[in-house]
Scaffold this motif. Sequence first.
Motif, mmCIF file in Angstrom:
data_model
loop_
_atom_site.group_PDB
_atom_site.id
_atom_site.type_symbol
_atom_site.label_atom_id
_atom_site.label_comp_id
_atom_site.label_asym_id
_atom_site.label_seq_id
_atom_site.Cartn_x
_atom_site.Cartn_y
_atom_site.Cartn_z
ATOM 1 N N LEU A 47 0.742 7.751 -9.966
ATOM 2 C CA LEU A 47 1.367 6.678 -9.199
ATOM 3 C C LEU A 47 2.401 5.972 -10.071
ATOM 4 O O LEU A 47 2.325 6.018 -11.302
ATOM 5 C CB LEU A 47 0.303 5.681 -8.724
ATOM 6 C CG LEU A 47 -0.846 6.284 -7.909
ATOM 7 C CD1 LEU A 47 -1.913 5.229 -7.619
ATOM 8 C CD2 LEU A 47 -0.337 6.868 -6.610
ATOM 9 N N ILE A 48 3.348 5.308 -9.411
ATOM 10 C CA ILE A 48 4.390 4.591 -10.135
ATOM 11 C C ILE A 48 4.713 3.328 -9.351
ATOM 12 O O ILE A 48 4.802 3.355 -8.127
ATOM 13 C CB ILE A 48 5.638 5.486 -10.338
ATOM 14 C CG1 ILE A 48 6.622 4.842 -11.287
ATOM 15 C CG2 ILE A 48 6.280 5.856 -9.033
ATOM 16 C CD1 ILE A 48 7.679 5.804 -11.804
ATOM 17 N N GLY A 70 -4.357 7.275 -10.212
ATOM 18 C CA GLY A 70 -5.276 6.711 -9.231
ATOM 19 C C GLY A 70 -6.181 7.794 -8.679
ATOM 20 O O GLY A 70 -5.715 8.889 -8.376
ATOM 21 N N TRP A 71 -7.471 7.491 -8.565
ATOM 22 C CA TRP A 71 -8.450 8.449 -8.043
ATOM 23 C C TRP A 71 -8.878 7.995 -6.659
ATOM 24 O O TRP A 71 -9.218 6.828 -6.456
ATOM 25 C CB TRP A 71 -9.664 8.503 -8.973
ATOM 26 C CG TRP A 71 -9.371 9.139 -10.291
ATOM 27 C CD1 TRP A 71 -8.573 8.648 -11.276
ATOM 28 C CD2 TRP A 71 -9.855 10.387 -10.769
ATOM 29 N NE1 TRP A 71 -8.526 9.503 -12.339
ATOM 30 C CE2 TRP A 71 -9.318 10.589 -12.056
ATOM 31 C CE3 TRP A 71 -10.688 11.355 -10.237
ATOM 32 C CZ2 TRP A 71 -9.587 11.719 -12.807
ATOM 33 C CZ3 TRP A 71 -10.966 12.476 -10.989
ATOM 34 C CH2 TRP A 71 -10.414 12.652 -12.259
ATOM 35 N N PHE A 72 -8.897 8.935 -5.705
ATOM 36 C CA PHE A 72 -9.222 8.599 -4.320
ATOM 37 C C PHE A 72 -10.158 9.659 -3.744
ATOM 38 O O PHE A 72 -10.168 10.801 -4.199
ATOM 39 C CB PHE A 72 -7.941 8.525 -3.476
ATOM 40 C CG PHE A 72 -6.950 7.519 -4.011
ATOM 41 C CD1 PHE A 72 -7.006 6.197 -3.641
ATOM 42 C CD2 PHE A 72 -5.969 7.917 -4.916
ATOM 43 C CE1 PHE A 72 -6.113 5.277 -4.149
ATOM 44 C CE2 PHE A 72 -5.066 7.011 -5.431
ATOM 45 C CZ PHE A 72 -5.130 5.684 -5.049
ATOM 46 N N GLY A 73 -10.884 9.276 -2.731
ATOM 47 C CA GLY A 73 -11.791 10.207 -2.077
ATOM 48 C C GLY A 73 -11.043 11.289 -1.314
ATOM 49 O O GLY A 73 -11.515 12.408 -1.180
ATOM 50 N N SER A 84 -4.550 4.778 3.378
ATOM 51 C CA SER A 84 -5.073 3.534 3.959
ATOM 52 C C SER A 84 -5.106 2.414 2.927
ATOM 53 O O SER A 84 -4.801 1.264 3.245
ATOM 54 C CB SER A 84 -6.453 3.756 4.577
ATOM 55 O OG SER A 84 -7.386 4.157 3.596
ATOM 56 N N GLN A 85 -5.449 2.737 1.677
ATOM 57 C CA GLN A 85 -5.466 1.705 0.637
ATOM 58 C C GLN A 85 -4.054 1.213 0.331
ATOM 59 O O GLN A 85 -3.833 0.021 0.118
ATOM 60 C CB GLN A 85 -6.131 2.226 -0.638
ATOM 61 C CG GLN A 85 -7.626 2.409 -0.499
ATOM 62 C CD GLN A 85 -8.271 2.928 -1.769
ATOM 63 O OE1 GLN A 85 -7.842 2.612 -2.875
ATOM 64 N NE2 GLN A 85 -9.309 3.745 -1.616
ATOM 65 N N GLN A 86 -3.076 2.129 0.336
ATOM 66 C CA GLN A 86 -1.695 1.727 0.074
ATOM 67 C C GLN A 86 -1.194 0.837 1.211
ATOM 68 O O GLN A 86 -0.560 -0.187 0.965
ATOM 69 C CB GLN A 86 -0.793 2.949 -0.089
ATOM 70 C CG GLN A 86 0.641 2.556 -0.430
ATOM 71 C CD GLN A 86 1.637 3.671 -0.265
ATOM 72 O OE1 GLN A 86 1.506 4.472 0.650
ATOM 73 N NE2 GLN A 86 2.615 3.717 -1.141
ATOM 74 N N LEU A 137 -3.923 -2.510 -1.323
ATOM 75 C CA LEU A 137 -5.053 -2.566 -2.245
ATOM 76 C C LEU A 137 -4.786 -1.856 -3.575
ATOM 77 O O LEU A 137 -5.602 -1.944 -4.483
ATOM 78 C CB LEU A 137 -6.296 -1.952 -1.587
ATOM 79 C CG LEU A 137 -6.780 -2.653 -0.310
ATOM 80 C CD1 LEU A 137 -7.931 -1.878 0.309
ATOM 81 C CD2 LEU A 137 -7.173 -4.084 -0.628
ATOM 82 N N ILE A 138 -3.677 -1.148 -3.682
ATOM 83 C CA ILE A 138 -3.355 -0.443 -4.925
ATOM 84 C C ILE A 138 -2.336 -1.285 -5.676
ATOM 85 O O ILE A 138 -1.288 -1.638 -5.124
ATOM 86 C CB ILE A 138 -2.776 0.957 -4.637
ATOM 87 C CG1 ILE A 138 -3.746 1.761 -3.771
ATOM 88 C CG2 ILE A 138 -2.475 1.682 -5.943
ATOM 89 C CD1 ILE A 138 -3.168 3.071 -3.251
ATOM 90 N N ASP A 139 -2.652 -1.613 -6.915
ATOM 91 C CA ASP A 139 -1.695 -2.382 -7.712
ATOM 92 C C ASP A 139 -1.541 -1.791 -9.101
ATOM 93 O O ASP A 139 -2.416 -1.093 -9.602
ATOM 94 C CB ASP A 139 -2.091 -3.859 -7.787
ATOM 95 C CG ASP A 139 -3.447 -4.092 -8.405
ATOM 96 O OD1 ASP A 139 -4.136 -3.123 -8.771
ATOM 97 O OD2 ASP A 139 -3.828 -5.264 -8.537
ATOM 98 N N CYS A 140 -0.388 -2.059 -9.691
ATOM 99 C CA CYS A 140 -0.070 -1.561 -11.021
ATOM 100 C C CYS A 140 -0.943 -2.279 -12.051
ATOM 101 O O CYS A 140 -0.978 -3.515 -12.071
ATOM 102 C CB CYS A 140 1.408 -1.799 -11.327
ATOM 103 S SG CYS A 140 1.892 -1.367 -13.015
ATOM 104 N N PRO A 141 -1.647 -1.537 -12.899
ATOM 105 C CA PRO A 141 -2.492 -2.191 -13.897
ATOM 106 C C PRO A 141 -1.687 -2.897 -14.985
ATOM 107 O O PRO A 141 -2.216 -3.755 -15.683
ATOM 108 C CB PRO A 141 -3.309 -1.029 -14.490
ATOM 109 C CG PRO A 141 -2.539 0.198 -14.189
ATOM 110 C CD PRO A 141 -1.773 -0.078 -12.947
ATOM 111 N N THR A 142 -0.400 -2.591 -15.099
ATOM 112 C CA THR A 142 0.429 -3.215 -16.130
ATOM 113 C C THR A 142 1.034 -4.524 -15.654
ATOM 114 O O THR A 142 0.971 -5.527 -16.351
ATOM 115 C CB THR A 142 1.558 -2.249 -16.566
ATOM 116 O OG1 THR A 142 0.971 -1.022 -16.984
ATOM 117 C CG2 THR A 142 2.376 -2.837 -17.694
ATOM 118 N N CYS A 143 1.632 -4.516 -14.439
ATOM 119 C CA CYS A 143 2.334 -5.720 -13.992
ATOM 120 C C CYS A 143 1.752 -6.333 -12.716
ATOM 121 O O CYS A 143 2.188 -7.387 -12.288
ATOM 122 C CB CYS A 143 3.822 -5.422 -13.787
ATOM 123 S SG CYS A 143 4.169 -4.265 -12.448
ATOM 124 N N GLY A 144 0.792 -5.659 -12.079
ATOM 125 C CA GLY A 144 0.168 -6.197 -10.873
ATOM 126 C C GLY A 144 0.954 -5.958 -9.597
ATOM 127 O O GLY A 144 0.533 -6.368 -8.525
#
Length: 169
Positions: free
Chosen positions: A6-7, A17-20, A27-29, A33-40
């Motif tokens: 992801l970017i 990112g790991w997804f089922g 659906s999460q996007q 619900l998906i955010d960058c761990p570096t800048c949020g």
Amino acid sequence: MIVFDLICRDGGHQFEGWFGSSSDYESQQAAGLIDCPTCGCTAVDKAVMAPNVAMKANQRNQTPVVSGEANDGLSAPAEKVKPAAKAVAVPAEYQELVTKLAKAQAKMLEKSEWVGGNFPEKARAIHYGEENDTPIHGTASEDDVAELEDEGIDVMPLPLPVTPPDAQN
């Protein structure tokens, strides 16, 4: 489980990112619900990635090729493509081009028969009139492709990888 590179659109930070499933990612996007761990940043897209899937030993050095009426005259064997070490954001124009190419290849293969590793033998049989002249696609080594070309048999590499019918879900 499925893993995506992801970017984030804001900072260009790449992460995993790991997804089922693919639908779980979608659906999460959509829900933010998906955010960058570096800048949020929650503006996150899938990055282009080249999966590194090991082939069986008996399938190494095989290049997907096609023969028959769908051949456009190109006969150079496919060059080995090395996966990119770092994924980057892909411009929309490139994504559109790859999508069109994938649709064109799928349409071309609709009327083509998958012959797998028997491609060289089947292409010869068609060329020499031993079998009906029908479009085929399968795999062949670079040496097999060179031999077919030396015999005057038209073949061409497929632009995109093909999953054999027996390996599809």
